[in-house]
Scaffold this motif. Structure first.
Motif, PDB file in Angstrom:
ATOM      1  N   SER A 225      37.060  -3.293  38.623  1.00 58.59           N
ATOM      2  CA  SER A 225      38.171  -2.971  39.521  1.00 58.59           C
ATOM      3  C   SER A 225      39.418  -2.581  38.729  1.00 58.59           C
ATOM      4  CB  SER A 225      38.447  -4.143  40.461  1.00 58.59           C
ATOM      5  OG  SER A 225      38.611  -5.328  39.742  1.00 58.59           O
ATOM      6  N   ARG A 228      38.870   0.950  37.521  1.00 55.54           N
ATOM      7  CA  ARG A 228      39.036   1.880  38.628  1.00 55.54           C
ATOM      8  C   ARG A 228      40.505   2.167  38.853  1.00 55.54           C
ATOM      9  NH1 ARG A 228      40.391   1.324  44.079  1.00 55.54           N
ATOM     10  NH2 ARG A 228      39.617   3.043  45.334  1.00 55.54           N
ATOM     11  N   HIS A 229      41.316   1.115  38.788  1.00 60.57           N
ATOM     12  CA  HIS A 229      42.731   1.278  39.093  1.00 60.57           C
ATOM     13  C   HIS A 229      43.432   2.180  38.090  1.00 60.57           C
ATOM     14  CE1 HIS A 229      46.492   0.139  40.972  1.00 60.57           C
ATOM     15  NE2 HIS A 229      47.003   0.119  39.755  1.00 60.57           N
ATOM     16  N   LEU A 269      33.822  -9.281  45.590  1.00 62.42           N
ATOM     17  CA  LEU A 269      35.002  -8.730  46.243  1.00 62.42           C
ATOM     18  C   LEU A 269      35.865  -9.845  46.819  1.00 62.42           C
ATOM     19  CD1 LEU A 269      33.425  -5.803  48.250  1.00 62.42           C
ATOM     20  CD2 LEU A 269      34.602  -5.707  46.058  1.00 62.42           C
TER      21      LEU A 269
ATOM     22  N   LYS C 263      41.841  -3.182  43.627  1.00 63.97           N
ATOM     23  CA  LYS C 263      40.783  -3.164  44.648  1.00 63.97           C
ATOM     24  C   LYS C 263      39.641  -2.247  44.242  1.00 63.97           C
ATOM     25  CE  LYS C 263      43.164  -5.748  47.456  1.00 63.97           C
ATOM     26  NZ  LYS C 263      44.152  -6.055  46.421  1.00 63.97           N
ATOM     27  N   MET C 264      38.484  -2.488  44.863  1.00 60.29           N
ATOM     28  CA  MET C 264      37.323  -1.642  44.591  1.00 60.29           C
ATOM     29  C   MET C 264      37.294  -0.426  45.522  1.00 60.29           C
ATOM     30  SD  MET C 264      35.369  -2.543  42.080  1.00 60.29           S
ATOM     31  CE  MET C 264      33.620  -2.180  42.294  1.00 60.29           C
ATOM     32  N   ASP C 265      38.135  -0.440  46.565  1.00 61.77           N
ATOM     33  CA  ASP C 265      38.168   0.741  47.431  1.00 61.77           C
ATOM     34  C   ASP C 265      39.612   0.989  47.852  1.00 61.77           C
ATOM     35  OD1 ASP C 265      38.559  -1.428  49.016  1.00 61.77           O
ATOM     36  OD2 ASP C 265      36.664  -1.242  50.116  1.00 61.77           O
ATOM     37  N   ARG C 268      44.333   4.071  45.151  1.00 64.24           N
ATOM     38  CA  ARG C 268      44.583   3.442  43.859  1.00 64.24           C
ATOM     39  C   ARG C 268      45.773   4.061  43.140  1.00 64.24           C
ATOM     40  NH1 ARG C 268      42.273   6.034  39.595  1.00 64.24           N
ATOM     41  NH2 ARG C 268      41.233   7.950  40.137  1.00 64.24           N
TER      42      ARG C 268
END
Lengths: 330, 309, 340
Positions: A225, A228-229, A269, C263-265, C268
């Motif tokens: 995560s 990803r950010h 999550l 967060k993963m979704d 971003r």
């Protein structure tokens, strides 16, 4: 964003990088070399200006070794790393020294990465002295400027590292990398040793510094995560190889490689209502001393076919800039 | 920006001085807490003062023999009595402290210096490590006193040779300590960070690894200091140390050995001096080690969460 | 579904001696664990969550430098009042513990079979042969393939995930009614973590034991816990059912933590929310609410007086240690309305 990237040539171009560690017999050098741990096995990465490339993978996949090889903290076995038209691996002496001004590194452990016997000011000044930049006064001014940039006060100059918390130390670690005005920073798990609330402070700092100074990051981490950010593009590593590479949004929309799918589904999550189907991988990571033949993932892959243990899959472009190395997509 | 810079410069020197005095205060407080260490330190300083200024205060020459006054017991005239040649024991002990402490001090300095160099370089270069450490293993395999006697026999008796011989004996011990600390420091990330900056090996060894080895080195040096004094006394006692007419605590003891049943003072007083010097240094060294090693916290531990450092 | 209360901790305080006096690592903690439920204890490093766990088993040296206060009631008995010999009987037998680092929790000179049978023989009156068979069963239970072969292996021959499974097997050996897991998956990779969490969930259902799950990872909490207690600087600041906590965090610290996780979704490009500052050290705890120095809502009251952990009226079973929980919640609701 990706449109612009297309037109530019990469700032850092890594091609076919390999790092094998020899494993020696019982009597050290006398027993001869028994085999090689293939920590990094033929990876290629392009890093563009102002971009963040995230390298994710589990422990032992070789992501840290890859980062250290780029700075030649460990000598790569094979491959080429081109920065600004020069091959880093061919450089030596003064040229290498000069290159280190542009390529810097931030380390994982904020506790062991600052010398406990030195005052903060001295630690931050050291890179300037090594690169012989400026005189005493200019150097102090530069250190002050950088300390302010990473959110620390000038009166921290004479303090010792142990007087600070992990997050603050990581800021100094970042300051030490920034003080010589680099273009590329290799971040080796810069936030994984920090608490959640501190982690977000450092991530935000990394991002605002990137905007301000137009830095490029090679961001090595295991926390998906976080990657990803912060990342524009992501490479997923498994057992010394990059199995999938894609722009962040594309990768999160659809994971193609079975390993990426399992990895992403395993991330817990922070939302109890979102119950999703986890893919539980069987078994453990094989030893990199004798990686499996063919596709390195076939021993744990739920979709393994006959061909997987025989031939190594080629890297294929499945979507725009979305590459995967898997036989399923032949 | 300009104003900010001048501002910070003004602040800096102030900050520096207040911080340093603060840190000094904390250190003094910590030192004062360790009573044994303070006691050891005070005794040792007194002994040093004795060696420095004592000779100006005593009224007899340590070499002056008054045959009529042989082996007189302690009295108002000769505070600690006289020896078998009628020399004043007090002046001999005072002058002897110069020889004994001088030897100890020189040996501690010399072996620290060589031990530091050997330890640092053998920790950094692997091949060198194999060679140097095998040599020091060889030296350490022979008992210290025996090796010193052998060396003295080869070099001939003189105070300078005592220092040389003992330095050779004790250097490997220092080198071992420095090497083991340096080896673990070498693996720390901040050394890797320096390599990533392109620092030369010389710079890494002397500016980044060396400061971390200094405190264990100093502790070890205090023990070497006391060991060297004992060994010097032993050598002199055996007749291969500081040569005869010059006094040292060891050879006063040697002289006293022959008359131990007639003149107790000739063995008791130099013996007490040796014990005092060795004990004070050991206490001081122990305290110093506790002070710099945060793991030994006089038995009490602050324990927070597991990750808390 | 009213389950019996297994463990009830009330007003537990743990003090450690230090050079400068006493440090209170755990300061007045109260919570309970029911049969068959998983209670999550979350917090950042230094918040005292591990000390809480160790205090339940009284693992600190009481003669030397530790002082306990309060009450830990296990099946009606106050553990803090028990003589040590009885306590030893409870450790590993009734209540067992799994530690963070499997590598250093297993003794490298014994085979894993030895270590499991030792736990069995210590508390149960069975023969060696029976213990051996039981050990194989246990290894099978925690999902170790071909346990007959594995039982003769040494810890270093196993991977980290396998070692942690062995630790769980040892923890389960005497069928404890309460299992304390102190960051059992922190040292593991995500895919291995997923395996271990899966096993723990399954065993919790099958064996009906209570579990205290200590972690810093809110994602893990959301995955497996029924209820959560959030700790900050030696105190519980919020306690709620997992669903409620993630849906509607009451304490500003909890909401700050939740919002600072990437967060993963979703979007971003936004900056991450930040809990400003850092955790004060235990020996310089501020007066008033301990979170006040980092709280965006703090006012004079917060700086002066420490709030109590009180039930929150809107939600059943929720407790919060904040003066302004209702006000903050209302403001957030209004914001939601205005942004929608």
């Amino acid at each position: 964003m990706s449109q612009q990237i297309e037109e530019r040539s990469p700032l850092l171009h890594i091609e076919g990088l390999k790092k094998y560690f020899p494993v020696r017999g019982v009597f050290g050098g006398l027993g001869g070399v028994k085999g090689y741990v293939k920590a990094v096995n033929d990876i290629s990465i392009d890093l563009y200006e102002g971009e963040t490339y995230g390298l994710v993978g589990e422990s032992g996949c070789g992501k840290s070794t890859a980062g250290r090889s780029i700075l030649r903290l460990t000598e790569p076995t094979e491959g080429s790393i081109t920065y600004n038209g020069q091959d880093i691996l061919q450089l030596s002496g003064k040229d290498l020294q000069e290159l280190r001004r542009d390529l810097q590194m931030v380390f994982q452990d904020p506790y062991s990465s600052l010398n406990p016997r030195k005052r903060i000011g001295k630690i931050l000044e050291e890179p300037l002295i090594i690169q012989s930049i400026g005189d005493k006064k200019e150097r102090i001014d530069r250190v002050m400027e950088i300390m302010e940039k990473v959110g620390m006060r000038p009166d921290h100059y004479y303090r010792f590292p142990h007087e600070f918390s992990g997050g603050q130390r990581q800021r100094f670690g970042l300051a030490r990398a920034l003080v010589v005005n680099p273009k590329v920073i290799i971040c080796d798990e810069p936030v994984s040793a920090l608490d959640v609330s501190i982690q977000s402070q450092i991530i935000n700092l990394l991002q605002s510094l990137q905007e301000e100074l137009n830095l490029s990051y090679l961001f090595i981490a295991h926390d998906i995560s976080v990657v990803r950010h912060i990342s524009d593009r992501i490479g997923v590593m498994y057992l010394g190889k990059i199995v999938e590479e894609a722009p962040t949004d594309s990768l999160f929309k659809e994971q193609l490689h079975p390993y990426t799918q399992a990895l992403f589904s395993a991330v817990p999550l922070p939302d109890p209502k979102q119950k999703k189907e986890r893919i539980i991988l069987k078994g453990d990571l094989p030893s990199p001393l004798n990686p499996p033949s063919g596709c390195v993932f076939h021993t744990r892959c739920p979709f393994a076919m006959d061909i997987c243990s025989q031939a190594e899959p080629e890297k294929k472009e499945m979507g725009k800039d979305h590459f995967v190395a898997c036989h399923l997509y032949n | 920006m300009q104003t900010l810079k001048t501002d910070t410069n003004v602040d800096l020197s102030e900050i520096k001085s207040t911080l340093k005095s603060e840190q000094r205060k904390i250190l003094t407080k910590k030192i004062m807490k360790n009573k044994l260490m303070v006691a050891g330190g005070i005794i040792f300083i007194l002994l040093c003062l004795l060696a420095l200024f004592g000779p100006m205060l005593v009224k007899y020459d340590p070499h002056e023999m008054t045959v009529s006054d042989r082996l007189t017991a302690p009295s108002g005239d000769h505070l600690l009595g006289t020896d078998n040649f009628g020399r004043d024991l007090l002046s001999r002990i005072v002058y002897g402290s110069r020889a004994t402490l001088g030897v100890g001090f020189s040996v501690a300095i010399l072996s620290s210096l060589f031990g530091l160099i050997i330890g640092l370089y053998s920790s950094y270069y692997k091949t060198l490590d194999h060679i140097l450490m095998r040599i020091s293993d060889g030296l350490m395999a022979i008992p210290g006193v025996l090796l010193a006697i052998a060396l003295m026999a080869a070099l001939g008796p003189s105070t300078r040779n005592v220092i040389i011989a003992l330095s050779i004996v004790f250097t490997p011990y220092i080198a071992r300590v420095v090497r083991s600390v340096a080896l673990s420091v070498r693996e720390q990330t901040y050394i890797e960070a320096m390599r990533a900056q392109g620092a030369s090996s010389f710079r890494i060894i002397w500016l980044h690894i060396m400061p971390n080895t200094i405190s264990p080195l100093i502790v070890q040096a205090t023990f070497i200091f006391s060991d060297a004094m004992i060994t010097e006394a032993a050598l002199s006692f055996l007749g291969v140390g500081v040569p005869a007419p010059d006094p040292s605590w060891g050879n006063i003891l040697y002289d006293g050995k022959l008359v131990i049943f007639n003149a107790w003072w000739m063995t008791v007083f130099p013996g007490i001096m040796i014990i005092l010097a060795v004990m004070s240094l050991n206490l001081f060294g122990d305290g110093l080690r506790d002070l710099i090693d945060p793991r030994v916290k006089s038995g009490k531990k602050i324990k927070g969460d597991k990750h808390a450092k | 579904m009213q389950n019996e209360t297994l463990l009830e901790v009330s007003n537990l305080k743990t003090h450690f001696g230090s050079d400068t006096g006493f440090v209170t690592a755990v300061d007045g903690i109260s919570f309970h664990v029911e049969e068959g439920e998983i209670l999550g204890v979350v917090g950042e490093s230094g918040c005292g969550k591990s000390v809480t766990a160790e205090s339940i088993l009284r693992l600190h040296d009481e003669k030397f430098n530790t002082m306990y206060e309060g009450e830990i009631k296990y099946k009606g008995e106050n553990l803090l009042k028990l003589p040590l010999s009885k306590m030893e009987n409870i450790r590993g037998n009734e209540i067992s513990m799994i530690f963070q680092d499997p590598m250093s929790s297993l003794n490298p000179v014994y085979t894993i079979g030895n270590q499991i049978t030792e736990a069995l023989l210590l508390h149960q009156d069975i023969s060696k042969k029976e213990a051996h068979n039981k050990a194989i069963e246990l290894l099978e239970l925690v999902g170790i393939p071909s346990p007959e072969k594995r039982i003769t292996e040494y810890p270093h021959e196993l991977s980290g995930g396998m070692q942690q499974r062995v630790m769980i097997a040892i923890g389960l050996a005497c069928q404890p009614s309460l299992l304390i897991a102190d960051e059992p998956t922190t040292a593991l990779d995500v895919t291995i973590q997923a395996q271990i969490l899966d096993i723990m969930l399954r065993l919790n259902k099958e064996l009906k034991m209570g579990v205290i799950f200590i972690t810093h990872d809110l994602g893990v909490v959301a995955e497996i816990c029924d209820r959560v207690a959030v700790m900050y600087l030696g105190q519980i600041v919020e306690e709620a059912r997992t669903i409620d906590l993630f849906e509607q965090p009451l304490h500003p610290y909890t909401s700050g933590l939740l919002e600072s996780i990437p967060k993963m979704d979703g979007d971003r490009s936004k900056k991450l929310n930040v809990v400003k500052g850092s955790v004060p050290s235990l020996d310089s705890i501020p007066q008033g609410c301990r979170f006040a120095s980092r709280c965006p809502f703090a006012d004079e009251l917060c700086l002066k007086e420490m709030p109590e952990l009180r039930p929150f009226k809107d939600e059943e079973g929720s407790k919060v240690r904040c003066w302004h929980a209702e006000k903050i919640l209302n403001e957030r609701k209004k914001e939601h309305v205005s942004t929608d």
